[in-house]
Design a protein around this motif. Structure first.
Motif, PDB file in Angstrom:
ATOM      1  N   ASN A 105       3.641  17.714   1.238  1.00 20.72           N
ATOM      2  CA  ASN A 105       3.515  16.715   0.185  1.00 20.72           C
ATOM      3  C   ASN A 105       4.840  15.981  -0.029  1.00 20.72           C
ATOM      4  N   GLN A 106       5.948  16.672   0.108  1.00 21.03           N
ATOM      5  CA  GLN A 106       7.255  16.026  -0.025  1.00 21.03           C
ATOM      6  C   GLN A 106       7.475  14.999   1.084  1.00 21.03           C
ATOM      7  N   ILE A 107       7.091  15.333   2.297  1.00 18.94           N
ATOM      8  CA  ILE A 107       7.211  14.395   3.417  1.00 18.94           C
ATOM      9  C   ILE A 107       6.312  13.186   3.185  1.00 18.94           C
ATOM     10  N   TYR A 108       5.094  13.417   2.712  1.00 17.91           N
ATOM     11  CA  TYR A 108       4.147  12.335   2.416  1.00 17.91           C
ATOM     12  C   TYR A 108       4.707  11.417   1.328  1.00 17.91           C
ATOM     13  N   TYR A 109       5.233  12.017   0.259  1.00 15.68           N
ATOM     14  CA  TYR A 109       5.810  11.247  -0.841  1.00 15.68           C
ATOM     15  C   TYR A 109       6.979  10.387  -0.346  1.00 15.68           C
ATOM     16  N   ASN A 110       7.857  10.986   0.453  1.00 17.99           N
ATOM     17  CA  ASN A 110       9.008  10.237   0.975  1.00 17.99           C
ATOM     18  C   ASN A 110       8.560   9.065   1.849  1.00 17.99           C
ATOM     19  N   ALA A 111       7.522   9.256   2.650  1.00 10.03           N
ATOM     20  CA  ALA A 111       7.016   8.177   3.505  1.00 10.03           C
ATOM     21  C   ALA A 111       6.439   7.038   2.661  1.00 10.03           C
ATOM     22  N   VAL A 112       5.689   7.386   1.621  1.00 12.61           N
ATOM     23  CA  VAL A 112       5.078   6.357   0.768  1.00 12.61           C
ATOM     24  C   VAL A 112       6.153   5.590  -0.003  1.00 12.61           C
ATOM     25  N   THR A 113       7.132   6.301  -0.569  1.00 12.09           N
ATOM     26  CA  THR A 113       8.186   5.607  -1.312  1.00 12.09           C
ATOM     27  C   THR A 113       9.040   4.753  -0.387  1.00 12.09           C
ATOM     28  N   ASP A 114       9.254   5.200   0.848  1.00  9.76           N
ATOM     29  CA  ASP A 114       9.995   4.393   1.818  1.00  9.76           C
ATOM     30  C   ASP A 114       9.242   3.105   2.134  1.00  9.76           C
ATOM     31  N   ARG A 115       7.935   3.202   2.299  1.00  7.81           N
ATOM     32  CA  ARG A 115       7.110   2.013   2.574  1.00  7.81           C
ATOM     33  C   ARG A 115       7.110   1.065   1.381  1.00  7.81           C
ATOM     34  N   LEU A 116       7.034   1.626   0.174  1.00  9.30           N
ATOM     35  CA  LEU A 116       7.055   0.812  -1.036  1.00  9.30           C
ATOM     36  C   LEU A 116       8.399   0.106  -1.180  1.00  9.30           C
ATOM     37  N   SER A 117       9.469   0.809  -0.877  1.00  9.38           N
ATOM     38  CA  SER A 117      10.796   0.204  -0.910  1.00  9.38           C
ATOM     39  C   SER A 117      10.901  -0.936   0.098  1.00  9.38           C
ATOM     40  N   GLY A 118      10.339  -0.744   1.280  1.00 11.39           N
ATOM     41  CA  GLY A 118      10.337  -1.798   2.291  1.00 11.39           C
ATOM     42  C   GLY A 118       9.571  -3.030   1.840  1.00 11.39           C
ATOM     43  N   LYS A 119       8.456  -2.825   1.132  1.00 13.32           N
ATOM     44  CA  LYS A 119       7.687  -3.957   0.610  1.00 13.32           C
ATOM     45  C   LYS A 119       8.501  -4.737  -0.419  1.00 13.32           C
ATOM     46  N   PHE A 120       9.214  -4.019  -1.292  1.00 11.91           N
ATOM     47  CA  PHE A 120      10.042  -4.703  -2.282  1.00 11.91           C
ATOM     48  C   PHE A 120      11.218  -5.430  -1.624  1.00 11.91           C
ATOM     49  N   GLN A 121      11.788  -4.855  -0.574  1.00 11.58           N
ATOM     50  CA  GLN A 121      12.860  -5.528   0.146  1.00 11.58           C
ATOM     51  C   GLN A 121      12.350  -6.794   0.824  1.00 11.58           C
ATOM     52  N   SER A 122      11.134  -6.750   1.359  1.00 10.64           N
ATOM     53  CA  SER A 122      10.534  -7.949   1.960  1.00 10.64           C
ATOM     54  C   SER A 122      10.326  -9.027   0.908  1.00 10.64           C
ATOM     55  N   LEU A 123       9.877  -8.615  -0.258  1.00 12.12           N
ATOM     56  CA  LEU A 123       9.659  -9.561  -1.343  1.00 12.12           C
ATOM     57  C   LEU A 123      10.986 -10.176  -1.797  1.00 12.12           C
TER      58      LEU A 123
END
Length: 131
Positions: A105-123
């Motif tokens: 679950n920690q690995i899953y959470y880190n992957a999702v937050t990394d993807r969310l961070s990437g979306k905000f950086q794109s924005l």
């Protein structure tokens, strides 16, 4: 806002799932010595199906066609394991499985937050004009 076509909503739902999973794992670990405690888990198939239904749009051209949407809640589905016993006191918590689930679950959470961070950086990049 249709900038990312439901990506933010999907990532939010993924974080909700991870949060629910973390709470359930924590409860299981905390009650590992409680007599007659039955371990709980988050039903990922129902959570995934709810996410899939919320992100798909469909149009019926005939009333005989199936619909994609179902009635019901999109909340996390927590289920208790029944008829399972690992200890003599009736407890069904397997601490090794819970620790494995905690790490996954920690690995899953880190992957999702990394993807969310990437979306905000794109924005941010779009707002700055690509500079």
């Amino acid at each position: 806002m249709e900038l990312f076509s439901n990506t933010f909503q999907s990532l939010e739902n993924a974080l909700d799932y991870s949060n629910a999973k973390q709470k359930v794992i924590s409860q299981n670990i905390a009650n590992s010595d409680t007599p007659n405690y039955k371990a709980k888990d988050v039903d990922k198939t129902k959570s995934f199906k709810a996410e899939l239904e919320s992100s798909l749009e469909s149009y019926r051209t005939d009333e005989r066609h199936f619909t994609f949407k179902s009635e019901g809640s999109h909340a996390s589905h927590i289920v208790a394991q029944k008829n399972v016993r690992y200890n003599n006191n009736g407890n069904s918590v397997d601490i090794d499985k819970e620790m494995k689930d905690l790490a996954a679950n920690q690995i899953y959470y880190n992957a999702v937050t990394d993807r969310l961070s990437g979306k905000f950086q794109s924005l941010q990049n779009v707002i700055r004009g690509g500079k």
